[in-house]
Write a protein that holds these residues in place. Structure first.
Motif, mmCIF file in Angstrom:
data_model
loop_
_atom_site.group_PDB
_atom_site.id
_atom_site.type_symbol
_atom_site.label_atom_id
_atom_site.label_comp_id
_atom_site.label_asym_id
_atom_site.label_seq_id
_atom_site.Cartn_x
_atom_site.Cartn_y
_atom_site.Cartn_z
ATOM 1 N N LEU A 144 0.854 -1.185 0.000
ATOM 2 C CA LEU A 144 0.000 0.000 0.000
ATOM 3 C C LEU A 144 0.893 1.238 0.000
ATOM 4 O O LEU A 144 1.160 1.829 1.054
ATOM 5 C CB LEU A 144 -0.920 0.009 1.229
ATOM 6 C CG LEU A 144 -1.874 -1.182 1.404
ATOM 7 C CD1 LEU A 144 -2.687 -1.027 2.669
ATOM 8 C CD2 LEU A 144 -2.786 -1.313 0.206
ATOM 9 N N ARG A 166 -14.819 -8.922 4.851
ATOM 10 C CA ARG A 166 -14.192 -7.761 4.231
ATOM 11 C C ARG A 166 -13.440 -6.966 5.289
ATOM 12 O O ARG A 166 -13.691 -7.098 6.488
ATOM 13 C CB ARG A 166 -15.252 -6.865 3.572
ATOM 14 C CG ARG A 166 -15.997 -7.494 2.412
ATOM 15 C CD ARG A 166 -17.126 -6.596 1.931
ATOM 16 N NE ARG A 166 -18.135 -6.397 2.963
ATOM 17 C CZ ARG A 166 -19.149 -5.546 2.852
ATOM 18 N NH1 ARG A 166 -19.274 -4.800 1.764
ATOM 19 N NH2 ARG A 166 -20.036 -5.425 3.821
ATOM 20 N N THR A 221 -10.582 2.087 1.296
ATOM 21 C CA THR A 221 -10.617 0.911 0.420
ATOM 22 C C THR A 221 -11.251 -0.254 1.162
ATOM 23 O O THR A 221 -10.984 -0.463 2.350
ATOM 24 C CB THR A 221 -9.212 0.507 -0.039
ATOM 25 O OG1 THR A 221 -8.548 1.632 -0.619
ATOM 26 C CG2 THR A 221 -9.275 -0.619 -1.056
ATOM 27 N N TYR A 274 -11.355 -4.317 1.219
ATOM 28 C CA TYR A 274 -10.615 -5.493 0.759
ATOM 29 C C TYR A 274 -11.442 -6.746 1.036
ATOM 30 O O TYR A 274 -12.007 -6.895 2.119
ATOM 31 C CB TYR A 274 -9.269 -5.611 1.471
ATOM 32 C CG TYR A 274 -8.300 -4.507 1.127
ATOM 33 C CD1 TYR A 274 -7.428 -4.626 0.052
ATOM 34 C CD2 TYR A 274 -8.270 -3.331 1.878
ATOM 35 C CE1 TYR A 274 -6.540 -3.602 -0.271
ATOM 36 C CE2 TYR A 274 -7.389 -2.299 1.570
ATOM 37 C CZ TYR A 274 -6.534 -2.449 0.496
ATOM 38 O OH TYR A 274 -5.660 -1.434 0.173
ATOM 39 N N PRO A 308 -8.591 -5.758 -3.298
ATOM 40 C CA PRO A 308 -9.366 -4.522 -3.232
ATOM 41 C C PRO A 308 -10.586 -4.590 -4.136
ATOM 42 O O PRO A 308 -10.501 -4.954 -5.302
ATOM 43 C CB PRO A 308 -8.376 -3.455 -3.701
ATOM 44 C CG PRO A 308 -7.349 -4.196 -4.496
ATOM 45 C CD PRO A 308 -7.266 -5.561 -3.909
ATOM 46 N N HIS A 347 -12.751 1.452 -3.888
ATOM 47 C CA HIS A 347 -11.802 2.479 -3.448
ATOM 48 C C HIS A 347 -12.377 3.861 -3.709
ATOM 49 O O HIS A 347 -13.056 4.096 -4.718
ATOM 50 C CB HIS A 347 -10.460 2.358 -4.168
ATOM 51 C CG HIS A 347 -9.508 3.463 -3.797
ATOM 52 N ND1 HIS A 347 -8.846 3.498 -2.596
ATOM 53 C CD2 HIS A 347 -9.133 4.586 -4.478
ATOM 54 C CE1 HIS A 347 -8.100 4.592 -2.537
ATOM 55 N NE2 HIS A 347 -8.247 5.270 -3.670
#
Length: 429
Positions: A239, A255, A266, A268, A276, A279
């Motif tokens: 990241l 998630r 974001t 994931y 991802p 976003h």
């Protein structure tokens, strides 16, 4: 029940059936209450007559904990050294309040929790009298000596074990405080794995669906997911530009929501790694926490209130002001309205945020997640009922007298501290 724990204060003693406290002349006769209550409930609803509880004698110096259909009574203890005390733990099954076992445990602090792992293994959590330090003692009922002792904060038990711990630094949840995470063998107490969070890093376990399956660690420019069963790295993603000090990690159902002032927010997918899926360049720094609520994500705002976020864009769809003690049940968001002149429960549509009904005179009561338990005070009597979230009608369950506000429903039982310091147990089914 999620997190089903109350401190009631109980002294050891065999449970005995006792009649309800005598009525006072100034109270309406029960027959009249039975006529008036259906109107409050929104229609003709069968009203049960008050049934006597099973009562466990208690004193303020003792503690009662409710966990997974069990009631644990912890006495005040007797000194056996300095600062050691021997305390007696008694376990009762619920809802019948049947004695299961009693176990003496020597501790150097106060017992704040008892967590059953199985019928033959209990984890006793103690907190130091002189500070925030915590530790766990593993006991087998009927065995004099503990199986093991472990310093740190118990987060939960991974599926199939081990027990997952965070060191005392985890209590503060400070990005600048180092924390040592570990997995401890339930039988031997041996440390199976260790993950260290250094100063300037951020970590959180996934406890959304109960006990943790993953531990997420955010370092500068890197996010790692660990399996809590063996401490192995499940997956890791880069990241660039991510700064833990200005970031937040919010585990959701399968998630993980990561918000950062530097890179935005974001989502994931944790079921298939850290993939991802959504976003936005906008940070969610104005929120304290987030959880799943139907098709949206509900987030608590720093200034109070609840906000519905679109899961595809993470943009605000609606906001509910004064949404204290809110929860998502059966497709609706329920919130206790603290600004109302009398107890009021508001129901909102989680898709639109629009008001979808309210009920006055009742307030939320701590209970099993599967039942929306509400309470209504009528003089010295407190009615407890199950709220139908769709029809907005209350089904009365129990009328309790002589109790304090310390009550908790555990599936088929209502456990309340009584004004005489005893503990009453009522059946809810």
């Amino acid at each position: 029940m999620s997190e089903g724990l109350i401190d009631l204060g109980v002294v050891p003693g065999e449970p005995v059936a006792v009649p309800p406290p005598p009525r006072r002349h100034r109270r309406l006769p029960f027959a009249l209450v039975a006529v008036a209550l259906p109107a409050l409930l929104g229609g003709a609803v069968p009203v049960p007559r008050p049934a006597p509880p099973v009562t466990v004698p208690a004193s303020i110096d003792s503690r009662v904990l409710v966990r997974e259909n069990r009631l644990f009574v912890v006495d005040a203890g007797r000194p056996v050294g300095d600062p050691e005390k021997q305390r007696l733990i008694r376990a009762y099954s619920l809802p019948d309040v049947r004695p299961l076992f009693q176990q003496a445990v020597t501790v150097t602090g106060e017992i704040i929790d008892v967590r059953p792992v199985s019928d033959t293994l209990m984890l006793v959590e103690q907190r130091s009298f002189t500070g925030a330090a915590r530790s766990i003692i593993a006991i087998r009922p009927g065995t004099a000596e503990p199986l093991w002792r472990q310093d740190g904060v118990l987060v939960g038990v991974a599926p199939g074990g081990p027990a997952v711990f965070g060191s005392d630094g985890y209590i503060g949840d400070d990005v600048n405080t180092p924390v040592e995470w570990s997995g401890v063998d339930l039988t031997t107490g041996a440390t199976r794995w260790t993950v260290r969070k250094a100063s300037g890093e951020r970590a959180t376990p996934d406890t959304w669906n109960g006990d943790p399956r993953r531990l997420f660690l955010l370092r500068a420019g890197r996010l790692t997911a660990y399996d809590t069963r063996d401490g192995a790295v499940v997956t890791e993603v880069a990241l660039p530009g991510e700064l833990p000090v200005t970031s937040a990690l919010w585990p959701l159902d399968r998630r993980l929501l990561v918000s950062s002032d530097a890179t935005g927010a974001t989502i994931y997918d944790t079921a298939s790694g850290l993939v991802p899926s959504v976003h936005t360049a906008t940070s969610l720094s104005g929120y304290l926490s987030a959880y799943d609520c139907g098709e949206l994500i509900c987030a608590y705002a720093l200034g109070g209130g609840l906000t519905g976020l679109d899961t595809r864009t993470l943009t605000k769809v609606w906001a509910v002001e004064n949404a204290a003690y809110s929860m998502w049940v059966a497709g609706y968001v329920f919130a206790f309205d603290p600004g109302a002149t009398r107890p009021r429960l508001r129901r909102s549509d989680p898709v639109t945020g629009r008001a979808a009904g309210q009920i006055d005179g009742w307030q939320l009561a701590a209970g099993d997640p599967g039942t929306l338990l509400v309470r209504h005070k009528d003089g010295d009597r407190v009615w407890f009922g199950a709220l139908d979230p769709v029809r907005m009608r209350v089904r009365p369950l129990v009328a309790a007298e002589g109790i304090t506000d310390e009550c908790l429903a555990e599936r088929e039982s209502l456990v309340c501290r009584k004004i005489d310091a005893g503990v009453g147990v009522w059946r809810l089914r």
